[in-house]
Each structure stands twice: as C-alpha cells, then as structure tokens.
Design an enzyme around this catalytic site. Structure first.
Site, PDB file in Angstrom:
ATOM      1  N   HIS A 159       1.266 -22.875  34.954  1.00 49.42           N
ATOM      2  CA  HIS A 159       2.610 -22.330  34.981  1.00 49.42           C
ATOM      3  C   HIS A 159       2.701 -21.111  34.093  1.00 49.42           C
ATOM      4  CE1 HIS A 159       4.304 -23.397  30.994  1.00 49.42           C
ATOM      5  NE2 HIS A 159       3.444 -24.399  31.027  1.00 49.42           N
ATOM      6  N   CYS A 160       3.656 -20.222  34.417  1.00 51.39           N
ATOM      7  CA  CYS A 160       3.961 -19.078  33.569  1.00 51.39           C
ATOM      8  C   CYS A 160       5.337 -19.320  32.961  1.00 51.39           C
ATOM      9  CB  CYS A 160       3.912 -17.770  34.358  1.00 51.39           C
ATOM     10  SG  CYS A 160       5.057 -17.701  35.748  1.00 51.39           S
ATOM     11  N   ALA A 161       6.078 -18.255  32.678  1.00 53.98           N
ATOM     12  CA  ALA A 161       7.365 -18.412  31.996  1.00 53.98           C
ATOM     13  C   ALA A 161       8.413 -19.072  32.880  1.00 53.98           C
ATOM     14  CB  ALA A 161       7.874 -17.060  31.512  1.00 53.98           C
TER      15      ALA A 161
END
Length: 628
Positions: free
Chosen positions: A25-27
């Site tokens: 996942h990213c932000a």
C-alpha cells in the site's frame, strides 16, 4: 464498515488469495498485482463502503481507500500473512509473461512504485525536516554549528545518505532475491573506506582492473541495476550448490562477483545514465521552463491517476544527488493545491450535505499532499472540477517554473514541503502556489458544473418533507398504522446497508429489502408525493400521515432511468398493494450496482417506535412495519 470486513470483501472481489501475486500500500491505495485481472469484480469493489474507486494502471490493480489504507492493509495481511512476509509470488517486474503482455514500462512503474512506497512516509518526513532546518537557519533561530542542528540534520539526511541500503531492501523484495545480500552490496557501496577513497579521488584497482572513483551515497540508479543483475545471478548459484550449503555459498558467490562488478562496471554505467538524465532535465528546465512547468503542473494528477508518476521519482532523486537540488518538486505543488482549490469550491457551492462534508475534509487532506480521495471521489467524478484544477495547476506550475526555485530534498508534495524550496525565486513560487489554489476555486465555482442536488441531496428531495406536505398536515395528523411490504425479498436491517445516508438513520428509521422480484407496490393507501424522474425513488404520504421514501438500489441514479418503469405520477392516489414501479434486477446488477432497497419513514420523529415486523424473507403485501 470495520477494516476486517472491508479487507475481506476486497480480498473476495479481487479473485481471492489464489489470484494475488503480491500486495502493498501507499498513502491512499491498496496496490495489487493479480494473476488475472479479469477475475476481479471492479464494480463490486467500488460499491464497498470505504472504497473510493479502483484504478488499473502500471500493471497494478489499485484500490483507492484514503487515509485508512494502512489499517485495511493490516487487516488484509492478517487474512493472508504471505502478503506481508516478502514470500509472495513474483511481481510484474519479475514475471516475463506479464512483461510481454503489459510492456516494459508497466513493469518498470510497478518495480519503482513497489520499491519506494514502503519508505515514502519516512523519506517525506525527513525531507520536510530538512526544509525546516533550512528555514530555521534563514530565520537565525539556529546555526549549522549547534548541537541541536547537527542532531536533527543527521535525522533528516540519514535516510537520503544511506538511500542505497534502504532501497536495496525494498527493491530486492520486489524482484524476490535475497534482501540481505542486496543490502550487503549496498553497504559496500557506501562503506566509509570506499567513500573516503572517492572523496580523495584516489585511484585503486581490482586485480589490475581500474576502479573509477564514484560516489554512491544518496544514489538510486546503481543499486537498482545491481538488483536486476542479482535477479539473474542468484538463481544460477542456487542451482549450482547443494541445499545443505546453498544458504551460505550462494551469498558468498554473489557478493564476491557483484560488489567488484558494481565498482568496475555498474558504477560507471549508472553514472552515465544519471548524468544523461540530469542533463536532460537541466536542458528542458533552462530552455522550456514555462512550458515544462505548465505541462507538469497541469497534468501531474493525470500521471497519478495512471500510476506513471512513479517514473519521475528516480529522476528527482538523481537531480538531488547530482546537483544538490531538484527543480521538479516545486512545480508539482500547484497541481496538488489546484485539486484542493477545486474541492474547496465544491464545498462552498454544493447543497448536498454528504458531498459538502466530503469536499471539506478532502480540501484539507489535499493541501497536505493526499489527493487521490479528492480526485477519485470529487473532481474526476464530477469531471469539470478536474478540468478546472488541471488548467489552474498548469498556470501555477508555469509561474513556479519561471521563478527558478528548487527543492533541496525530495519529499511528499504538500504545503509541508514548502520549507525545502527556500532558494532564489522562493517568493514568486509562493505566488504560483496561491494562484493555483485560487484559480482552481474560482474556475470551479464559475464553470465546474457543480450539481447542487447529486444523489444524496436528490434522495432528500425525493423524500416528502413536512413543509411540502403542509396542506395535508393541516388536516391530517400521524396515527399509528401498519405498513405492508412493497417488495418480495430478503429483509436487511437498515444499519447494514452500504450507504451511510440511510444506515446512519439520517433519513429516518425503516428497513431494507434485497428484492427477488422487480416490482414495487404501495405499502398502504397513500398519495404519491414524489416520483423521481429516473424512476429509482418514490415518495409517499400515507392516509394516516406517514411519510415514506422507497429508494430502489444503491447509486441507481447513475442508470438515468434505464431499467425502470414508473406506473404512477405525482399526486396520484394509490391503494395498498397497487403497483408503483417496475425495475429490471438483472440490468441493475449488470451495471455493477446493488439492488438493496431502503424503505424509510422520513418523519420517524413523529412516532414513538418504528418496529420491523418481518424477519428474514418477506413477500409483497405481508406485514413489514408497525408505526406506534
């Protein structure tokens, strides 16, 4: 929805554990690499409460969650532990079939995003700290000689100085090679003795082969090239050595070969590539500065949508390594602030309370660099605000580019990044940032086509209100009564449906039904107060004074009347059991929408209790609600 339940639903609709190669996942996004994307149900995922949208780009299947993505990912890993162990099946970057199908660029983007995403937050925080230290010095709050400055600068610069080591770990995970061997190679590149030799420009050789002094601290490209070489070299030694000694001898051979090979060959090649990239950026920045600023400022969020913005990260990092600064990051801030401005305009103008709340919160998150929920949930969804933000971002980007400002560190682009821009032209760049936000707000207010009554507001309008039924109220008071079911199907508590406008009770108390027959009948003798033009909602005022809203399906306003047939019109008098609307269940589901239908008593406050009398299954004209 609880994070565990949301992650379970996502897992099911991406095709199950067996269809996932890897996930991270990213932000704001869950990023999957799936074995077969056709097995994923995009419409079902987008319909989940807690999911903003789904994006398929860069070889990735991206589920946009928003600020709670970390919690959802943790819940996903709890269900599929291998996703957090580093032992997943090969990613796109290491999958030759996927490379052929999606292209080398998709593989490159997936590799870069997967390599940088895990430590992006730490790098962003360190970059902001660097900017703050520059600001403190400019304001004469401290000097570089003070102990506090030196301690904080070590905290700020550490991750950048030893970036090859950090990147080695994440890049190796992407290509499924021994991460600790890759880290060992990276550590050799920044080993103090080798750094000192480079600083002194001391010539050394490896068995007579000259080694060109090259700086590897803060670099990106060398270690990425090393990982690709390791990807092909490591399996050869794994096949060569018996399993009893493989875990020792394979790392030994890889280190003995790749470390000198990096110093002799990879280093000079990466230096050539780095210089070429830096010179290209410098050429464009000097000769087409305003045009480049307009393009980057205007289309950066388009790059984000397709996931290709990750291709710029190595370039930015390389700029800082080569020059000590990067001119691209400041140009991107107007693009971010323009999305915030467009969201702010929606907040100011819309009369839809749900959209107003969404736009207000996303204005703030966008200012702090998280734009995906704004883009997917508001501006791109409404289209014209996105266009307005694109133009405003381009204008702001051109102004910032013209200023000549640059950043002394690469960080998450937000207002917190501004201290890293302290350099020549800083004041003009701030004007460009403000212009982007203000113009996006003005353009969206004037030409954003903001619909003052999107679905949630339209639902409220469809519900008969006290003031609109005032004449009837003058002669009719609410009285206890029973209502029969307008549908045949499964009874669902209102709190369980995937629309917070209904599940929260904001519209009133009631119940929902998952229909098995596509027909709505009157639940009591009543007057038709409202028939929504698209046929997906109808409002009734019963002869005993109950105000009812029957909303067929979730988000079915999007069908624009397709699949719905209204049998009555406003002000018609109807009898209990009389058909009101027919709808095509298969057609609604084919459009990827839910048919769950809330039946809500919108003037519930006029009753002591609204009791659901039916359990599990119910048929038309059977007792459903008891109003006391």
């Amino acid at each position: 929805m609880a994070y565990e339940e949301l992650s379970k639903q996502i897992l099911e609709n991406v095709g199950g554990e067996q269809n996932i190669k890897t996930a991270w996942h990213c932000a704001t996004r869950l990023r999957f690499i799936l074995k077969d994307e056709s097995k994923a149900n995009k419409a079902a995922i987008e319909a989940l409460d807690g999911v903003v949208t789904v994006v398929q780009a860069g070889g990735q299947y991206q589920v946009v969650i928003g600020n709670n993505v970390g919690e959802v990912y943790d819940a996903l890993v709890a269900q599929v532990p291998r996703l957090g162990s580093g032992d997943e099946a090969e990613t796109v970057a290491g999958d030759k079939k996927k490379l052929t199908a999606k292209g080398a660029f998709d593989a490159f983007v997936s590799f870069i995003s997967g390599s940088f995403t895990p430590f992006l937050g730490a790098m962003a925080g360190a970059g902001i700290l660097k900017g703050l230290l520059s600001l403190f010095v400019v304001l004469h709050w401290m000097t570089p000689n003070t102990g506090a400055y030196q301690v904080w600068y070590a905290a700020a610069d550490g991750i950048f100085y030893f970036l090859p080591i950090v990147l080695a770990f994440t890049a190796a995970k992407q290509l499924k090679v021994n991460q600790f061997v890759t880290v060992s190679i990276a550590a050799a590149l920044v080993y103090p003795t080798m750094v000192a030799l480079t600083s002194a420009k001391t010539a050394i050789n490896f068995f007579g082969i000259p080694i060109i002094p090259t700086t590897y601290t803060s670099t990106v490209i060398p270690i990425l090239l090393v990982v690709f070489l390791q990807k092909y070299l490591e399996p050869l030694f794994n096949k060569l050595w018996h399993e009893s000694v493989r875990n020792i001898l394979t790392p030994l051979c890889v280190l003995m070969i790749l470390v000198p090979l990096t110093f002799i060959v990879v280093g000079p090649i990466s230096t050539t590539i780095s210089n070429a990239l830096a010179n290209l950026v410098l050429f464009l920045y000097k000769n087409t500065r305003i045009i480049s600023g307009f393009v980057l400022g205007g289309f950066w969020e388009v790059f984000v949508i397709f996931g290709v913005h990750w291709a710029f990260v190595p370039v930015m990092m390389n700029n800082v390594t080569k020059w000590g600064y990067d001119p691209l990051v400041p140009i991107l801030l107007p693009a971010v602030l323009a999305q915030a401005g467009a969201a702010f305009a929606v907040f100011l103008k819309t009369k839809d309370e749900k959209m107003k709340g969404l736009a207000g919160s996303n204005t703030i998150t966008s200012i702090f660099g998280i734009t995906e929920p704004t883009v997917y949930g508001i501006t791109l969804k409404m289209k014209k605000p996105f266009y307005c933000a694109t133009i405003a971002g381009g204008i702001g980007g051109a102004i910032v580019a013209a200023s000549g400002v640059h950043a002394n560190a690469v960080s998450l682009v937000s207002i917190l990044t501004i201290p890293t821009f302290i350099s020549k032209g800083f004041g003009i760049s701030l004007i460009g940032d403000v212009v982007a936000f203000v113009l996006a707000t003005i353009f969206t207010l004037l030409w954003g086509g903001i619909n003052d009554q999107p679905q949630t507001a339209a639902v409220a309008a469809a519900a008969p209100q006290t003031k609109t039924s005032g004449q009837a109220k003058a002669t009719l008071q609410t009285r206890a009564e029973t209502l029969v079911s307008p549908l045949t199907g499964q009874v669902i508590p209102l709190t369980d449906i995937k629309d917070e406008v209904f599940s929260s009770g904001a519209m009133g108390k009631g119940v929902a039904i998952e229909p098995s027959v596509g027909e709505i009948v009157a639940p009591a003798d009543a007057t038709v107060q409202m028939v929504f033009p698209t046929g997906h909602a109808i409002g009734l005022l019963t002869d005993n004074g109950a105000e009812l809203l029957i909303h067929i399906g979730m988000d079915t306003v999007q069908m624009d009347g397709k699949g719905f047939e209204t049998l009555v019109k406003k002000d018609d008098q109807v009898k209990a059991g009389q058909p009101l609307v027919k709808f095509n269940i298969k057609e609604i589901k084919a459009a990827g929408l839910k048919t769950t239908t809330p039946i809500v008593v919108t003037n519930s406050k006029n009753y002591h209790e609204v009791n659901v009398m039916a359990k599990n299954e119910v048929k038309q004209n059977e007792l459903l609600l008891d109003l006391e």
